[in-house]
Scaffold this motif. Structure first.
Motif, PDB file in Angstrom:
ATOM      1  N   ASP A  60      22.170  77.542  66.425  1.00  0.00           N
ATOM      2  CA  ASP A  60      22.692  76.644  67.475  1.00  0.00           C
ATOM      3  C   ASP A  60      22.234  75.174  67.601  1.00  0.00           C
ATOM      4  OD1 ASP A  60      24.195  79.093  68.342  1.00  0.00           O
ATOM      5  OD2 ASP A  60      22.739  79.562  69.718  1.00  0.00           O
ATOM      6  N   THR A  97      17.390  84.713  77.231  1.00  0.00           N
ATOM      7  CA  THR A  97      16.551  84.595  75.920  1.00  0.00           C
ATOM      8  C   THR A  97      15.461  85.456  75.946  1.00  0.00           C
ATOM      9  OG1 THR A  97      17.680  82.522  75.245  1.00  0.00           O
ATOM     10  CG2 THR A  97      15.790  83.396  74.053  1.00  0.00           C
ATOM     11  N   MET A 155      20.355  79.149  79.738  1.00  0.00           N
ATOM     12  CA  MET A 155      20.292  79.639  78.395  1.00  0.00           C
ATOM     13  C   MET A 155      18.966  80.645  78.508  1.00  0.00           C
ATOM     14  SD  MET A 155      18.833  79.304  75.257  1.00  0.00           S
ATOM     15  CE  MET A 155      18.051  77.704  75.305  1.00  0.00           C
ATOM     16  N   TYR A 212      24.294  73.433  65.495  1.00  0.00           N
ATOM     17  CA  TYR A 212      25.821  72.992  66.257  1.00  0.00           C
ATOM     18  C   TYR A 212      25.553  71.866  67.314  1.00  0.00           C
ATOM     19  CZ  TYR A 212      29.496  73.539  69.372  1.00  0.00           C
ATOM     20  OH  TYR A 212      30.596  73.397  70.402  1.00  0.00           O
ATOM     21  N   GLN A 213      24.638  71.904  68.104  1.00  0.00           N
ATOM     22  CA  GLN A 213      24.283  70.919  68.997  1.00  0.00           C
ATOM     23  C   GLN A 213      24.200  69.507  68.270  1.00  0.00           C
ATOM     24  OE1 GLN A 213      24.103  71.281  72.378  1.00  0.00           O
ATOM     25  NE2 GLN A 213      24.243  73.412  72.508  1.00  0.00           N
ATOM     26  N   ARG A 272      18.813  82.199  65.282  1.00  0.00           N
ATOM     27  CA  ARG A 272      19.880  81.952  65.999  1.00  0.00           C
ATOM     28  C   ARG A 272      19.812  80.645  66.669  1.00  0.00           C
ATOM     29  NH1 ARG A 272      22.333  85.796  71.164  1.00  0.00           N
ATOM     30  NH2 ARG A 272      23.575  83.817  72.100  1.00  0.00           N
ATOM     31  N   TYR A 291      16.361  70.465  71.285  1.00  0.00           N
ATOM     32  CA  TYR A 291      17.306  71.757  71.564  1.00  0.00           C
ATOM     33  C   TYR A 291      16.055  73.003  70.950  1.00  0.00           C
ATOM     34  CZ  TYR A 291      20.294  75.824  71.779  1.00  0.00           C
ATOM     35  OH  TYR A 291      20.868  77.006  71.734  1.00  0.00           O
TER      36      TYR A 291
END
Length: 357
Positions: free
Chosen positions: A270, A19, A15, A273-274, A266, A54
């Motif tokens: 995200d 980025t 990831m 979401y994790q 973002r 994260y």
């Protein structure tokens, strides 16, 4: 900035390779203060640990997440949401009952027997679903654009009826039982619809209330029951009716979120979401041992038959009309959840059929 073991633990190398870390100069550095009125055995804490690791790694250290577990920053839902609204707290998690005084429509998550299982609930509560999108808009409007609903996770699996007196196999077995509820109206209406007596009791007082007979039952998940050692206070019977999915609502100060550039936004989105996925998974794993410990200690664990569960749903049906007639924003919230559940059922059932063929 040293990412070292954090990146290895999270497996974020792929990831990070895609980025644009260069966009995050020192001027973007910020701290997110997140709180949960729980403890380190709770799914909320599991989610926050995942979120922290994260976000800090994916932002290449531009964001630091500070965790405050318990009541260090605030002591109840109203106080904590006030902190989110005025910016003294950046992130806060609550059950629907904890924030119903400010966002009454959120109580739709406490309506009984609307979601059949984990797959349906997780699909219906996913970000982008009709329900979650509707709730996000209603929260922003009701808070004057000061508070965002970031995601809806889980905190303890499913609410089931538990008591100190007898096995509850059908609605008639609830007659006369004094069931602990939160102060919110909807859980009390549900308990009354099933023939029991709702008794609002603060969570810290529940153990003693079982011992003294002030209440004889509750509506909780098995991990909460075992973490609080309620069997030691006489709680012996649990009926797995699964009347409500224990949704956890994650709020964030809108000004803090809007102060970020798009790439940091973002990362945070995200990160939630994790977090959501971690809280979906955590109670599934923890409940296995909790159920085993409950039975090993002499507890009676009862699974209603399909006909008995249908009888519970029929008995609770008046609560739907009460919610739509008495709760501000109730009709919109009910319609959005019903639509999201219908969409989830169609999608999940199609996937099941594909797997079976």
């Amino acid at each position: 900035m040293k990412l070292g073991t954090t990146l290895k633990a999270l497996g974020l190398a792929a990831m990070m390779a895609t980025t644009s870390v260069a966009a995050w100069a020192d001027g973007h550095a910020m701290t997110i203060r997140a709180t949960a009125n729980s403890n380190e055995n709770d799914e909320d804490y599991d989610g926050l640990v995942v979120f922290k690791n994260y976000v800090e790694a994916a932002s290449n250290g531009a964001i630091t997440v500070e965790l405050f577990i318990g009541t260090q920053l605030c002591g109840n839902g109203a106080e904590c949401l006030q902190g989110v609204g005025d910016g003294t707290i950046d992130v806060y998690v609550s059950t629907s009952g904890g924030v119903s005084g400010i966002f009454p429509f959120i109580q739709v998550l406490d309506l009984p027997y609307l979601m059949a299982d984990d797959r349906i609930a997780e699909a219906a509560l996913a970000n982008g679903s009709e329900f979650t999108t509707t709730m996000q808009g209603m929260v922003k409007e009701a808070s004057g654009d000061t508070i965002r609903l970031m995601t809806i996770g889980n905190t303890g699996g499913w609410r089931n009826f538990a008591n100190t007196k007898r096995r509850v196999a059908e609605p008639g077995d609830m007659d006369g039982l004094k069931i602990r509820t939160v102060v919110a109206d909807l859980p009390q209406e549900l308990v009354k619809a099933l023939g029991a007596s709702p008794t609002p009791i603060p969570w810290p007082e529940l153990f003693t209330s079982f011992q003294t007979g002030v209440v004889e039952g509750s509506k909780n998940g098995i991990t909460d029951i075992m973490n609080m050692k309620f069997p030691d206070a006489g709680l012996k019977y649990v009926t797995l009716d699964g009347h409500a999915y224990m949704g956890a609502l994650w709020f964030m100060n809108n000004e803090k979120f809007q102060s970020m550039d798009d790439e940091l936004k973002r990362v945070v989105v995200d990160g939630f979401y994790q977090l959501q996925q971690a809280t979906f998974a955590s109670p599934k794993r923890k409940s296995i041992q909790a159920y085993e410990d409950f039975v090993a200690a002499g507890g009676d664990l009862y699974v209603p038959t399909p006909d008995q569960k249908a009888a519970f749903k029929d008995a609770a049906a008046p609560v739907y009309d009460w919610f739509k007639d008495n709760v501000d924003g109730g009709p919109a919230a009910f319609d959005a959840l019903s639509a999201a559940v219908a969409t989830a059922e169609a999608s999940v059932n199609a996937a099941r059929d594909a797997d079976l063929n």
